[in-house]
Motif scaffolding. Structure first.
Motif, PDB file in Angstrom:
ATOM      1  N   HIS A  64       9.567  56.495  21.784  1.00 19.62           N
ATOM      2  CA  HIS A  64       8.870  57.196  20.704  1.00 19.62           C
ATOM      3  C   HIS A  64       9.768  58.227  20.019  1.00 19.62           C
ATOM      4  CE1 HIS A  64       8.309  59.450  24.405  1.00 19.62           C
ATOM      5  NE2 HIS A  64       8.124  60.540  23.677  1.00 19.62           N
ATOM      6  N   GLU A  65      10.901  58.559  20.658  1.00 15.77           N
ATOM      7  CA  GLU A  65      11.850  59.525  20.092  1.00 15.77           C
ATOM      8  C   GLU A  65      13.164  58.865  19.666  1.00 15.77           C
ATOM      9  OE1 GLU A  65      12.397  62.208  23.338  1.00 15.77           O
ATOM     10  OE2 GLU A  65      10.412  63.110  23.133  1.00 15.77           O
ATOM     11  N   ALA A  66      13.274  57.543  19.778  1.00 10.90           N
ATOM     12  CA  ALA A  66      14.564  56.866  19.646  1.00 10.90           C
ATOM     13  C   ALA A  66      14.901  56.370  18.244  1.00 10.90           C
ATOM     14  CB  ALA A  66      14.615  55.690  20.615  1.00 10.90           C
ATOM     15  N   PHE A  67      13.943  56.438  17.314  1.00  4.03           N
ATOM     16  CA  PHE A  67      14.171  55.893  15.979  1.00  4.03           C
ATOM     17  C   PHE A  67      13.992  56.970  14.922  1.00  4.03           C
ATOM     18  CE2 PHE A  67      12.701  52.435  18.672  1.00  4.03           C
ATOM     19  CZ  PHE A  67      13.643  51.451  18.409  1.00  4.03           C
ATOM     20  N   ASP A  68      14.787  56.863  13.859  1.00  7.59           N
ATOM     21  CA  ASP A  68      14.624  57.795  12.747  1.00  7.59           C
ATOM     22  C   ASP A  68      13.537  57.277  11.798  1.00  7.59           C
ATOM     23  OD1 ASP A  68      15.767  55.838  11.034  1.00  7.59           O
ATOM     24  OD2 ASP A  68      17.719  56.843  10.953  1.00  7.59           O
TER      25      ASP A  68
END
Length: 180
Positions: free
Chosen positions: A149-153
């Protein structure tokens, strides 16, 4: 030479799935190829239904799509320490199709999950699920995308340099496997 035909299978049916994003990133990093994500939103496998109605047209279409691919990318979330039911169901249905798409096919497996292990258990089990089909499963580098959930811009691209590096290496290995 025609473009390489890549097909991705996301083990998540969710709109905006991190596994679908990971597959799209893998295809982008693979480079020049035609990429499509398969639809695995299939009815639950039931042998009585198969006997009464046969293999659904959607399953046969999926099996043909995989057979026509030069390589397959699979990404699964981890649900209760295993791959998603939707993915297992799709594998079960594909095994019932007259089209046998997996034999000798290069397959890259990855996982994305909210937890800190990044779906490692799901990926291990998924690899075992694929063994009877006899594809050429790449052994690495293994991609276990943690805290997905934090890995993509905002554009859906991976933000962690180590994940980009390892996914690029996996796609380079897949490209080499296709041409071998």
């Amino acid at each position: 030479m025609a473009n390489i035909n890549l097909v991705g299978i996301s083990g998540s049916l969710r709109k905006g799935s991190h596994n679908s994003l990971l597959l799209a990133e893998a295809a982008r990093l693979f480079g020049n190829a035609d990429y499509a994500e398969a639809d695995i939103n299939l009815p639950l496998y039931n042998a009585d239904d198969e006997e009464a109605h046969g293999v659904p047209a959607a399953v046969d279409a999926l099996a043909r799509q995989l057979a026509d691919a030069d390589a397959i990318l699979i990404s699964s979330p981890e649900y209760n320490k295993g791959p998603s039911g939707a993915l297992k169901n799709a594998l079960d249905w594909i095994s019932r199709s007259e089209t046998k798409p997996w034999g000798g096919k290069p397959v890259a497996v990855m996982s994305a999950a909210a937890g800190r292990a990044g779906g490692e258990r799901a990926q291990m089990i998924l690899r075992a699920f694929l063994v009877p089909f006899r594809p050429r499963i790449l052994q690495g580098p293994e991609i276990h995308l943690a805290a997905s959930h934090e890995a993509f811009d905002g554009n859906g691209q991976l933000t962690g340099d180590i994940y980009v590096k390892e996914l690029t290496e996996l796609m380079e290995a897949l490209r080499a496997e296709i041409s071998s």
